[in-house]
Write an enzyme that holds these catalytic residues in place. Structure first.
Site, PDB file in Angstrom:
ATOM      1  N   CYS D 163      31.143   5.099  -4.483  1.00  0.00           N
ATOM      2  CA  CYS D 163      30.392   3.932  -4.948  1.00  0.00           C
ATOM      3  C   CYS D 163      31.117   2.624  -4.620  1.00  0.00           C
ATOM      4  O   CYS D 163      30.517   1.690  -4.086  1.00  0.00           O
ATOM      5  CB  CYS D 163      30.096   4.046  -6.436  1.00  0.00           C
ATOM      6  SG  CYS D 163      31.524   4.361  -7.487  1.00  0.00           S
ATOM      7  N   PHE D 164      32.415   2.545  -4.919  1.00  0.00           N
ATOM      8  CA  PHE D 164      33.150   1.324  -4.574  1.00  0.00           C
ATOM      9  C   PHE D 164      33.128   1.103  -3.063  1.00  0.00           C
ATOM     10  O   PHE D 164      32.910  -0.011  -2.583  1.00  0.00           O
ATOM     11  CB  PHE D 164      34.604   1.425  -5.045  1.00  0.00           C
ATOM     12  CG  PHE D 164      34.830   1.080  -6.490  1.00  0.00           C
ATOM     13  CD1 PHE D 164      34.408  -0.125  -7.016  1.00  0.00           C
ATOM     14  CD2 PHE D 164      35.496   1.959  -7.336  1.00  0.00           C
ATOM     15  CE1 PHE D 164      34.645  -0.458  -8.352  1.00  0.00           C
ATOM     16  CE2 PHE D 164      35.735   1.634  -8.665  1.00  0.00           C
ATOM     17  CZ  PHE D 164      35.309   0.427  -9.182  1.00  0.00           C
TER      18      PHE D 164
END
Lengths: 359, 359, 359, 359
Positions: D163-164
């Site tokens: 996600c990051f």
């Protein structure tokens, strides 16, 4: 139920499009296979696109916001939603009906079917009791399909229920119908998320003032009581009087109402479960749970559902019901969409047939 | 009341120091001019400093966390707080009392003054009904100064009330004392912040699962009912039976309990205000408000106060009281500190005489 | 440091008492043993008591809110806090100084000590660059005791720093002083709670719009940059240029600023820790932590502390500092109180010597 | 793009169904017209229905949770999602591929296409560097359609991005591709909601400990850096080194990453807008905004979108990009669904073509 053969999609107008009730119905219309948005009307942000005000709609709905008297808002629509405060729908519904539209109004204007009932409501609220379309009263229907499905299917004018009232009525209807509890002295202890107060910024809902704040308000009276007492009274054929407490707390979406009544006869939780499940047998959005169920506002969040948890306190002879909805869905736009579906003969769950995203 | 002449500060031991009830009393002891922390005892994090576990305490309190049997925790203390679950205090209080300490226990162990009452409580909860220090029952006092100030001032052993019970009892005591409401069938609709469940992480309190979640729980029974019924029964001299609903919602600190009773005689809000204000005339922490007051959990946050909002519903003959506390203060550590002040003759508000920081 | 012998308490006037900066200093003054509130002035709610507006103050401070021209607000005070927007303090400070008061102003009016610097600040913000009390510039001091303690102790007029600027300056000062990083190109990535925007309700801070919202704003420029560049430039004797990003997120209190600079020489985390700890050796409110420390906004919440976490990224040659404050304390009222203490020779931590309540 | 003619719906297996990544893909599959859930596998709650664990799914998906070795989970599926931690997919993907399934794995197992790259990743994280299916490396594709659409359309095995990493790569890809910024020294300042840490309750995410808490964590290194550096390096053909800061704050869903790079040549915001919009011309989920846009995490909440806000700081020569996603959608299940669509030739937005509900 069969889906009606539609040669074309319904054309829909939303009046009051920039409030939470307005964008709620916009979001649902975007999911509806048989309807499309024809016009968005509001008093603010006229000339901007709806996606300028609500950027999450960009690419999904970029229609302009029209003034009420904009020519583009004057044509014939199949459905008009009035997501507006009291006294807007009563002024403008007649003209829409005359052009052949079916009308769903979110306010108190068409929640009562007699002038006397409307006057009682308005008077108790300290509002102007005159009704601008009194001749329509009696043709309108209270828009709760679980109680009035057949009438709604034949109606052209529906008064969409209030959010608190929806949670209370759905939680108590089977008990009143079955004469299970005393009709006078029922307690409605209602807790709502902040979105129930609408989009307008106020100090009491300013994030730093609200994040750790729960409070009761308007203890001396609340507009939703009239609806609750009227609808429940019709079910049991007896005058109903409730004590109603509105409380607001730091969530965005959700109402949890805890409802207490004095049992008129011995009843176990199993008895109550049976009565409630029978009552809601044909209602796809109401789910009845035993007292041990682990449900809360997130269970129904972003859906049109009502979760009803039943319990009995035999030590004190009380029936206790916990009734949970999303105030912006079953409490507002979702129920409005459900009403539209019933009015046009679509399956009742059309556009309302998906779970919310969790967490 | 005069402050007693102290030649030295009280030495205090806190057992269960790493829970929210433990650090709550630590935070308050740091403000107390006549007391100092002598030992912090816990089962977890032994050997670390309390400020390793709670970095906000760094520089304010850096004492080590001791095991219960650490020699440094064995000496004579003036006060011992047991911020521990049931059955810890009942095992260890006797030894502390024998060494001359006054004991304040947060659990259910010393909230009942007869063995029969304790057994009833434990049995209703499905717990072991045996009491390990039954001979102390009768010497202990229920630690609510508003009801038992004189007895507490003479006591060596105090059972600190539960948080839900505190809000219910303070909200209802004047009405029961004045025989204003029917003692059977009172409704306690209680809403608590998450910190009331303590420090232990659980899925139901995991931030993403909780931020939009309100739910009722343990509908079949709650341990606080026994306290409420017992204390209210003593006030009116009649058996009290309540229907109790516990609900949890996404704030950290705060309880708001909405309490409903059937009025036994006509009474206006002004009558109720008078009765309540007289009852609490000598109690600095209870503030009685009319129904129009704009108060909520943030009004009492981080203080030992209880805000009591009174109202009457004449249509249904109900008394309705909204009782608001900070569950970690008046509901726990604040009341424990208040009890310590009363037991030692300090002004009751010592270390409790400042507002919270807002917002 | 000895506490000065005071024959009487300082009399304090707070202008702008109804904002968050106003009640913040009121809350702290209530804890101060050597000061008392003499007058509360505001433009709103005049005639009401401060506890009508902020009920959590009831019983602690019930003073009336006065108009600026109320006779009761005209006397001589020892200290006047201007918790007001730009251009209020610059209009009124002179009169207060003339009556013998020491003045602490929260706005940009007295954060710059030359007219040129003020004009630069105002111009960059698009504001009126004229200063109504230009003759006072040069007598004022930038109110950050960690950098200007001695000057503040001799000053009668202090410009209290901005909240974002405080976090950035405290996080970067030792590095600039030690010529550890390049002065041009420093990045200040700042995240603030909502209370930093003040008490005024706005749609963007309406609870339902904010509870899941993080956003950056005013990317084209922010007023706090001038302070940061000026103060850091003074420390290193070189022009400093920073890229500043303001972000707001759904907490009430707290700023966490992540600061990045290009290392001018090899340095380990231990080197940086040593430099920072030496720099802040005499500053009780700044606590320096290694990169492994588990600290965040709750560590400093409701205190005047600044937590500074240092780290180095050797792969890219960057210094990275995480600087954490409570925006309403070290970022506003707490620092104002610290300044008052320094100006009057009280111990710097007076009224600021207790931890926040957790959680 | 035409929708493929499907004689039947795809049968899908979800491994790790009870985590947030699992129910995310379940929620999306329920919206997908050409796919249906065939089996749900997990290690916890085996034998219960998924709707027992997640009551919001009741009536929408009531399938049982199967153990991995349950016969009902062994058949042939068209797609298998491994929503599992590192080392699960690498053990089991081969067997699924052999049975003809296409596999989408959420972990780090198949995000790298050479053994050396995987070993580097695992070693930097201090994990076991052996890969259980090294022979598959090279057949797998990094599952970000905006960068690898064609390869994904031909792949049987896709490693779904972190996600990051997704927020950073989408925010920086056009700049690296255009050689607009220095490839070494880029700063990724990333803020995530709590759901990014998954469903497991921990003290640091306990609601009372988190509601006012922002903190940085794992400052010494983060697993997502490898992905970011590798993918960005491929785009520009140069080694990329970033300084990465992970921060967590009290929202449920959302990542906002603020990204800073040193401009290699003069560029205005308009230049950057043009470069970015060209890069993402064929990518329906990425929306590029100028610096004045009022967007935040709620703009993309519950959608698969990435909002990219571009700005330039000419004073310091920095490019600054704000990249915003829903960590559970474009950061996880949404991107997995997008990958499935691309792999099977469905329109890329299938099941991802509706806005979130606001607020």
């Amino acid at each position: 139920m069969d889906t009606p053969q539609m040669n074309r999609k319904l054309r829909v107008k939303v009046v009051g499009a920039t409030g939470y009730g307005g964008i709620g119905i916009v979001e649902l219309l975007l999911r509806h296979p048989f309807a499309e948005i024809g016009a968005l009307v509001a008093r603010e942000a006229v000339g901007q696109r709806i996606s300028d005000v609500y950027p999450h709609l960009a690419g999904f709905c970029d229609l302009p916001i029209l003034a009420a008297d904009d020519p583009a808002a004057q044509g014939a629509f199949d459905v008009v939603f009035f997501s507006t405060p009291d006294r807007v729908g009563m002024a403008d519904a007649k003209a829409e009906l005359a052009k052949g539209a079916k009308v769903i109004d979110y306010s108190g204007d068409f929640r009562f079917t007699t002038l006397a009932a409307y006057e009682d409501y308005a008077t108790r609220l300290g509002k102007d009791p005159s009704h601008l379309s009194a001749e329509l009263l009696g043709t309108n229907v209270y828009g709760m399909p679980e109680l009035h499905r057949d009438e709604i299917s034949r109606a052209n004018l529906v008064g969409n229920p209030g959010c608190f009232a929806t949670s209370c009525i759905l939680g108590l209807a089977p008990a009143l119908k079955a004469h299970l509890v005393k009709p006078v002295g029922i307690i409605c202890d209602c807790k709502s998320g902040v979105s129930g107060a609408g989009k307008k910024a106020k100090t009491t809902f300013h994030h730093p003032e609200r994040y750790e704040q729960i409070n009761a308000y308007r203890l001396s009276g609340h507009q939703h009581v009239c609806e609750v007492e009227r609808e429940l009274g019709l079910l049991g054929g007896e005058e109903v009087k409730v004590t109603f407490t509105a409380q607001v707390l730091p969530i965005s979406r959700g109402i949890l109402s805890t409802l207490y009544g004095d049992l008129l006869r011995d009843a176990t939780e199993e008895d109550v479960l049976r009565i409630y499940r029978e009552f809601y047998a044909g209602s796809p959005f109401v789910q009845v749970y035993p007292s041990t169920a682990a449900v809360g506002t997130t269970t129904v969040r972003c859906t049109n559902r009502c979760a009803v948890v039943v319990s009995v306190d035999p030590r004190t002879g009380k029936l206790r019901i916990v009734s949970i909805i999303d105030n912006l869905m079953k409490g507002q736009a979702g129920q409005a969409m459900q009403n539209m579906n019933v009015m046009f003969g679509f399956p009742e769950t059309t556009a309302l047939d998906q779970p919310g995203m969790y967490p």
